[in-house]
Design a protein around this motif. Structure first.
Motif, PDB file in Angstrom:
ATOM      1  N   LYS A 141      26.335  -2.976 -29.681  1.00  0.00           N
ATOM      2  CA  LYS A 141      25.797  -2.179 -30.940  1.00  0.00           C
ATOM      3  C   LYS A 141      26.995  -1.466 -31.575  1.00  0.00           C
ATOM      4  O   LYS A 141      27.437  -1.371 -32.787  1.00  0.00           O
ATOM      5  CB  LYS A 141      24.465  -1.258 -30.592  1.00  0.00           C
ATOM      6  CG  LYS A 141      24.247  -0.515 -31.836  1.00  0.00           C
ATOM      7  CD  LYS A 141      22.726  -0.090 -31.822  1.00  0.00           C
ATOM      8  CE  LYS A 141      22.417   0.463 -33.117  1.00  0.00           C
ATOM      9  NZ  LYS A 141      23.130   1.809 -33.536  1.00  0.00           N
ATOM     10  N   GLU A 142      27.954  -1.008 -30.559  1.00  0.00           N
ATOM     11  CA  GLU A 142      28.966  -0.267 -30.919  1.00  0.00           C
ATOM     12  C   GLU A 142      29.704  -1.018 -31.913  1.00  0.00           C
ATOM     13  O   GLU A 142      30.378  -0.628 -32.770  1.00  0.00           O
ATOM     14  CB  GLU A 142      29.729   0.300 -29.806  1.00  0.00           C
ATOM     15  CG  GLU A 142      29.082   1.331 -29.014  1.00  0.00           C
ATOM     16  CD  GLU A 142      28.079   0.731 -27.921  1.00  0.00           C
ATOM     17  OE1 GLU A 142      27.691  -0.193 -27.964  1.00  0.00           O
ATOM     18  OE2 GLU A 142      27.407   1.585 -27.048  1.00  0.00           O
ATOM     19  N   ALA A 143      30.123  -2.328 -31.453  1.00  0.00           N
ATOM     20  CA  ALA A 143      31.005  -3.172 -32.368  1.00  0.00           C
ATOM     21  C   ALA A 143      30.389  -3.192 -33.670  1.00  0.00           C
ATOM     22  O   ALA A 143      31.200  -3.174 -34.721  1.00  0.00           O
ATOM     23  CB  ALA A 143      31.026  -4.556 -31.578  1.00  0.00           C
ATOM     24  N   PHE A 144      29.208  -3.331 -33.929  1.00  0.00           N
ATOM     25  CA  PHE A 144      28.498  -3.550 -35.457  1.00  0.00           C
ATOM     26  C   PHE A 144      28.978  -1.963 -36.181  1.00  0.00           C
ATOM     27  O   PHE A 144      29.209  -2.085 -37.050  1.00  0.00           O
ATOM     28  CB  PHE A 144      26.978  -3.607 -35.139  1.00  0.00           C
ATOM     29  CG  PHE A 144      26.563  -5.047 -35.166  1.00  0.00           C
ATOM     30  CD1 PHE A 144      26.441  -5.904 -35.910  1.00  0.00           C
ATOM     31  CD2 PHE A 144      26.331  -5.493 -33.777  1.00  0.00           C
ATOM     32  CE1 PHE A 144      26.253  -7.350 -35.462  1.00  0.00           C
ATOM     33  CE2 PHE A 144      25.956  -6.708 -33.316  1.00  0.00           C
ATOM     34  CZ  PHE A 144      25.940  -7.537 -34.273  1.00  0.00           C
ATOM     35  N   THR A 145      28.606  -1.131 -35.367  1.00  0.00           N
ATOM     36  CA  THR A 145      28.898   0.263 -36.089  1.00  0.00           C
ATOM     37  C   THR A 145      30.333   0.505 -36.352  1.00  0.00           C
ATOM     38  O   THR A 145      30.631   0.898 -37.357  1.00  0.00           O
ATOM     39  CB  THR A 145      28.486   1.323 -34.858  1.00  0.00           C
ATOM     40  OG1 THR A 145      27.295   1.067 -34.132  1.00  0.00           O
ATOM     41  CG2 THR A 145      28.424   3.044 -35.539  1.00  0.00           C
ATOM     42  N   GLN A 146      31.163   0.067 -35.631  1.00  0.00           N
ATOM     43  CA  GLN A 146      32.557   0.212 -35.878  1.00  0.00           C
ATOM     44  C   GLN A 146      33.167  -0.873 -36.996  1.00  0.00           C
ATOM     45  O   GLN A 146      34.115  -0.361 -37.622  1.00  0.00           O
ATOM     46  CB  GLN A 146      33.513  -0.194 -34.458  1.00  0.00           C
ATOM     47  CG  GLN A 146      33.157   0.697 -33.472  1.00  0.00           C
ATOM     48  CD  GLN A 146      34.310   1.692 -32.838  1.00  0.00           C
ATOM     49  OE1 GLN A 146      35.304   1.086 -32.893  1.00  0.00           O
ATOM     50  NE2 GLN A 146      33.855   2.594 -32.197  1.00  0.00           N
ATOM     51  N   LEU A 147      32.381  -1.723 -37.191  1.00  0.00           N
ATOM     52  CA  LEU A 147      32.587  -2.485 -38.378  1.00  0.00           C
ATOM     53  C   LEU A 147      32.034  -2.104 -39.658  1.00  0.00           C
ATOM     54  O   LEU A 147      31.818  -2.834 -40.839  1.00  0.00           O
ATOM     55  CB  LEU A 147      31.983  -4.195 -38.286  1.00  0.00           C
ATOM     56  CG  LEU A 147      33.112  -4.872 -37.199  1.00  0.00           C
ATOM     57  CD1 LEU A 147      32.262  -6.206 -36.812  1.00  0.00           C
ATOM     58  CD2 LEU A 147      34.465  -5.399 -37.812  1.00  0.00           C
ATOM     59  N   GLN A 148      31.322  -1.115 -39.492  1.00  0.00           N
ATOM     60  CA  GLN A 148      30.610  -0.327 -40.582  1.00  0.00           C
ATOM     61  C   GLN A 148      29.241  -1.128 -41.117  1.00  0.00           C
ATOM     62  O   GLN A 148      29.185  -1.110 -42.280  1.00  0.00           O
ATOM     63  CB  GLN A 148      31.466   0.046 -41.441  1.00  0.00           C
ATOM     64  CG  GLN A 148      32.414   1.026 -41.342  1.00  0.00           C
ATOM     65  CD  GLN A 148      33.475   1.419 -42.109  1.00  0.00           C
ATOM     66  OE1 GLN A 148      33.901   0.864 -43.023  1.00  0.00           O
ATOM     67  NE2 GLN A 148      34.103   2.732 -41.649  1.00  0.00           N
ATOM     68  N   ILE A 149      28.596  -1.667 -40.170  1.00  0.00           N
ATOM     69  CA  ILE A 149      27.492  -2.620 -40.336  1.00  0.00           C
ATOM     70  C   ILE A 149      26.402  -1.857 -39.866  1.00  0.00           C
ATOM     71  O   ILE A 149      26.200  -1.262 -38.898  1.00  0.00           O
ATOM     72  CB  ILE A 149      27.402  -3.676 -39.600  1.00  0.00           C
ATOM     73  CG1 ILE A 149      28.428  -4.810 -40.021  1.00  0.00           C
ATOM     74  CG2 ILE A 149      26.137  -4.441 -39.660  1.00  0.00           C
ATOM     75  CD1 ILE A 149      28.714  -6.085 -39.462  1.00  0.00           C
ATOM     76  N   GLN A 150      25.284  -1.394 -40.701  1.00  0.00           N
ATOM     77  CA  GLN A 150      24.021  -0.643 -40.600  1.00  0.00           C
ATOM     78  C   GLN A 150      22.994  -1.438 -40.022  1.00  0.00           C
ATOM     79  O   GLN A 150      22.660  -2.426 -40.960  1.00  0.00           O
ATOM     80  CB  GLN A 150      23.720   0.068 -41.578  1.00  0.00           C
ATOM     81  CG  GLN A 150      24.547   0.782 -42.560  1.00  0.00           C
ATOM     82  CD  GLN A 150      24.123   2.323 -42.309  1.00  0.00           C
ATOM     83  OE1 GLN A 150      23.138   2.542 -42.495  1.00  0.00           O
ATOM     84  NE2 GLN A 150      25.202   3.458 -41.945  1.00  0.00           N
ATOM     85  N   CYS A 151      22.549  -1.466 -38.865  1.00  0.00           N
ATOM     86  CA  CYS A 151      21.457  -2.421 -38.245  1.00  0.00           C
ATOM     87  C   CYS A 151      20.224  -1.819 -38.649  1.00  0.00           C
ATOM     88  O   CYS A 151      20.099  -0.735 -38.132  1.00  0.00           O
ATOM     89  CB  CYS A 151      21.575  -2.646 -36.977  1.00  0.00           C
ATOM     90  SG  CYS A 151      23.357  -3.086 -36.317  1.00  0.00           S
ATOM     91  N   ASP A 152      19.256  -2.590 -39.355  1.00  0.00           N
ATOM     92  CA  ASP A 152      17.967  -2.027 -39.318  1.00  0.00           C
ATOM     93  C   ASP A 152      17.289  -2.391 -38.049  1.00  0.00           C
ATOM     94  O   ASP A 152      16.178  -1.723 -37.817  1.00  0.00           O
ATOM     95  CB  ASP A 152      17.114  -2.734 -40.556  1.00  0.00           C
ATOM     96  CG  ASP A 152      17.647  -2.193 -42.004  1.00  0.00           C
ATOM     97  OD1 ASP A 152      18.205  -1.363 -41.858  1.00  0.00           O
ATOM     98  OD2 ASP A 152      17.197  -2.780 -42.759  1.00  0.00           O
ATOM     99  N   ALA A 153      17.618  -3.288 -37.411  1.00  0.00           N
ATOM    100  CA  ALA A 153      17.096  -3.883 -36.332  1.00  0.00           C
ATOM    101  C   ALA A 153      18.075  -4.475 -35.395  1.00  0.00           C
ATOM    102  O   ALA A 153      18.988  -4.919 -35.948  1.00  0.00           O
ATOM    103  CB  ALA A 153      15.952  -4.950 -36.492  1.00  0.00           C
ATOM    104  N   LEU A 154      17.765  -4.241 -33.944  1.00  0.00           N
ATOM    105  CA  LEU A 154      18.799  -4.833 -32.952  1.00  0.00           C
ATOM    106  C   LEU A 154      18.082  -5.586 -31.995  1.00  0.00           C
ATOM    107  O   LEU A 154      17.078  -5.424 -31.416  1.00  0.00           O
ATOM    108  CB  LEU A 154      19.427  -3.669 -32.118  1.00  0.00           C
ATOM    109  CG  LEU A 154      20.550  -4.270 -31.333  1.00  0.00           C
ATOM    110  CD1 LEU A 154      21.655  -4.652 -32.103  1.00  0.00           C
ATOM    111  CD2 LEU A 154      20.825  -2.834 -30.182  1.00  0.00           C
TER     112      LEU A 154
END
Ligand code: U2F
Length: 571
Positions: free
Chosen positions: A501-514
């Motif tokens: 999940k951290e990698a998505f966050t660092q790419l500034q992607i907001q996840c509605d679901a994981l």
């Protein structure tokens, strides 16, 4: 046990055995290139001066040459059959031997059994003790034979195996359960290996390791001599078997013949094969050395679409020829072309498309050495011939196809690739992401992705994490392409570190679901659903995978000039 470079190939030649034409061909090649390997060993020795190299116990089991696999290749060696595979095995043997490892060579199931120490008829787990080798190089045929003789003990030892696999195996085809469920069935089986254990002839897919082979190298004096003695209107046709000349080639040969003298090296028994027009000077199948001499005089080496991805175009370019070849539109692959049917690779990602007879020559070498044109357009074809006649080229060989390049690469694999470590190894589902995160990446300027800034934790640190760049692909784009757009190469070993999940966050992607699933395009982001999807099965981490509705998280790395298999700090 320190490995010492060897420059005398006498002992290797003795080990290769004799009798079959394939072995005679391989020994002749080993002998012919011995000087070149010796010089390369000295140069690499200088370069690696201080580094300690462990001497490994290595078994080379050449499955396709065993009687048990039918050995269809040996009887065709002198009849125009495929030689590419033998070129590669001869070079692999020489590289391993030159690097100073302890080598056993087997070309029969009996020898294999003997070397492994498996007594026949010992139930399903015949090998109870440790494997007597650190590494085993084999091919798909050999793997099948090992399964037969080792039974369930193969599973325990398979992290030591390397599979020489000309055209490569993509992750979706390698994973048994996934391949069965999702339509990736092939003729070659699903071995659930780590995909980097498959080693290819050209660097077509970064999901596999690039093994390669070598070509002749020329020194400055030889280069000058060749250039002075080139016959400007001399062409050699690529195709040693008459069938390669069939189907409408005569039209192109006629056009070519208006400006050039055409030579061929087509195998024949007593008479000229009817497929070869009378105006072609056919030399018959030549020994490799004589072919090199012919190429030294010729200006043009011309392909007509088959064989795909062989060694000969590299040899021609190394001897100062221009290679002219047909462009394929659409590209050939396992769905639209008989030859690739049943092969465990889709070749769908750009750069790895079979977009011409020799994609490596097209994409890695290119003009002025390689002209890739539409043969159905006579104007384009004729203009290419004019270009050949008016262009001067120097003999050229990419570093990765020199002996030093191959030794350097094989040395790096042997010292650093380890598929037996838990967390990286086969089928192990453990998550290697090293804990909490935010300091692990830093954003680089000019949208060139994120670089690793965390500690180098975890066992899988070769290639070193300092080489990693994290990028996000476009929808419908594979990581192969995304990395390539940034002049980088996809590095599947790094997927472990970005599957979080951290990698998505660092790419500034907001996840509605994981979610976490077995899917060869994950980790990826579904734009329409705003879902972040993680990979559940490490064996399915794939550079090649793509999907029109997903943006992929891509672990890219830099590479050394002329040696795409290795990152800058990889040695
Ligand atoms: C490729 O196999 P091929 O054997 O068809 O590949 P080529 O490019 O023709 O070259 C193989 C070697 O044959 C030699 C030449 C090359 O090193 O020096 N040779 C020769 O000794 N005498 C001659 O008169 C002409 C060539 C590929 F390598 C395989 O992996 C594929 O299976 C095959 C089919 O696509 O193509």
């Amino acid at each position: 046990r320190q490995a010492a470079f060897r420059t005398d190939i006498g002992a290797l030649l003795e080990q290769v055995g004799t009798g079959k034409e394939s072995l005679i061909f391989m020994k002749r090649r080993i002998r012919r290139l011995a000087g070149q390997w010796g010089q390369a060993a000295n140069r690499l020795g200088e370069k690696l001066k201080r580094s300690w190299r462990e001497r490994k116990k290595i078994l080379v089991h050449v499955g396709f040459l065993t009687e048990e696999s039918g050995d269809v290749f040996s009887p065709k060696v002198l009849k125009g059959g495929p030689l590419g595979e033998m070129v590669q095995w001869a070079d692999i043997l020489t590289a391993l031997y030159t690097l100073g490892h302890s080598l056993k060579i087997s070309i029969s199931a009996k020898e294999l059994q003997g070397f492994l120490g498996v007594p026949p008829g010992r139930g399903s787990c015949p090998l109870t003790g440790p494997l007597p080798f650190d590494l085993i190089y084999t091919d798909y045929h050999g793997l099948q034979q090992m399964k037969q003789h080792m039974g369930l003990s193969l599973k325990k030892h398979k992290c030591h195996i390397r599979v020489i696999d000309t055209f490569g195996t993509e992750p979706a085809y390698n994973h048994e359960e996934y391949a069965m469920l999702h339509g990736y069935r092939t003729n070659w089986g699903y071995w659930n290996l780590h995909c980097k254990q498959y080693m290819t002839m050209f660097p077509h897919t970064p999901d596999n390791s690039f093994m390669g082979f070598v070509s002749e190298e020329l020194n400055g004096t030889q280069k000058e001599y060749i250039q002075r003695n080139k016959v400007n209107n001399m062409a050699v046709v690529y195709g040693k078997e008459a069938s390669m000349w069939k189907q409408g080639k005569e039209r192109f040969l006629q056009i070519l013949h208006r400006s050039m003298e055409i030579h061929g090296t087509v195998y024949y028994e007593t008479q000229r094969p009817p497929e070869v027009p009378a105006f072609v000077k056919n030399h018959g199948l030549l020994p490799q050395n004589d072919l090199q001499q012919l190429l030294r005089r010729a200006k043009l080496f011309i392909g007509f679409g088959f064989p795909y991805e062989g060694p000969a175009p590299l040899e021609a370019i190394a001897n100062g020829c221009i290679f002219l070849q047909p462009k394929f539109r659409p590209s050939h692959n396992s769905l639209n072309h008989e030859f690739f049917k049943g092969k465990p690779t889709s070749r769908e990602a750009s750069r790895f498309l079979v977009s011409s007879q020799h994609p490596y020559a097209e994409q890695y070498i290119g003009r002025p050495h390689v002209l890739t044109v539409d043969y159905n357009n006579s104007e384009e074809f004729e203009s290419a011939i004019r270009e050949v006649m008016t262009t001067k080229v120097e003999p050229y060989l990419p570093y990765e196809y020199t002996c030093e390049g191959m030794l350097e690469r094989v040395h790096a694999y042997i010292q650093h690739q380890d598929f037996c470590i838990p967390g990286v190894s086969i089928g192990n589902d453990s998550k290697v992401w090293p804990g909490n995160s935010s300091s692990h990446f830093v954003r680089l300027p000019n949208s060139s992705g994120l670089a690793w800034a965390g500690s180098v934790a975890g066992p899988s640190t070769w290639p070193p994490l300092s080489a990693m760049r994290l990028l996000l692909s476009e929808e419908g784009q594979s990581c192969v392409e995304q990395c390539q757009d940034h002049s980088l190469v996809c590095e599947p070993t790094f997927f472990h570190f970005i599957n979080s999940k951290e990698a998505f966050t660092q790419l500034q992607i907001q996840c509605d679901a994981l979610e976490s699933e077995m899917n060869h395009i994950y980790p990826a982001f579904s734009v329409s659903r705003r879902d972040c999807c993680l990979q559940k099965e490490p064996l399915l981490f794939s550079c090649a995978g793509f999907h029109s509705k997903f943006q992929r998280l891509c672990p890219c790395r830099d590479f050394r000039k002329g040696q795409v298999a290795l990152c800058r700090d990889c040695l």
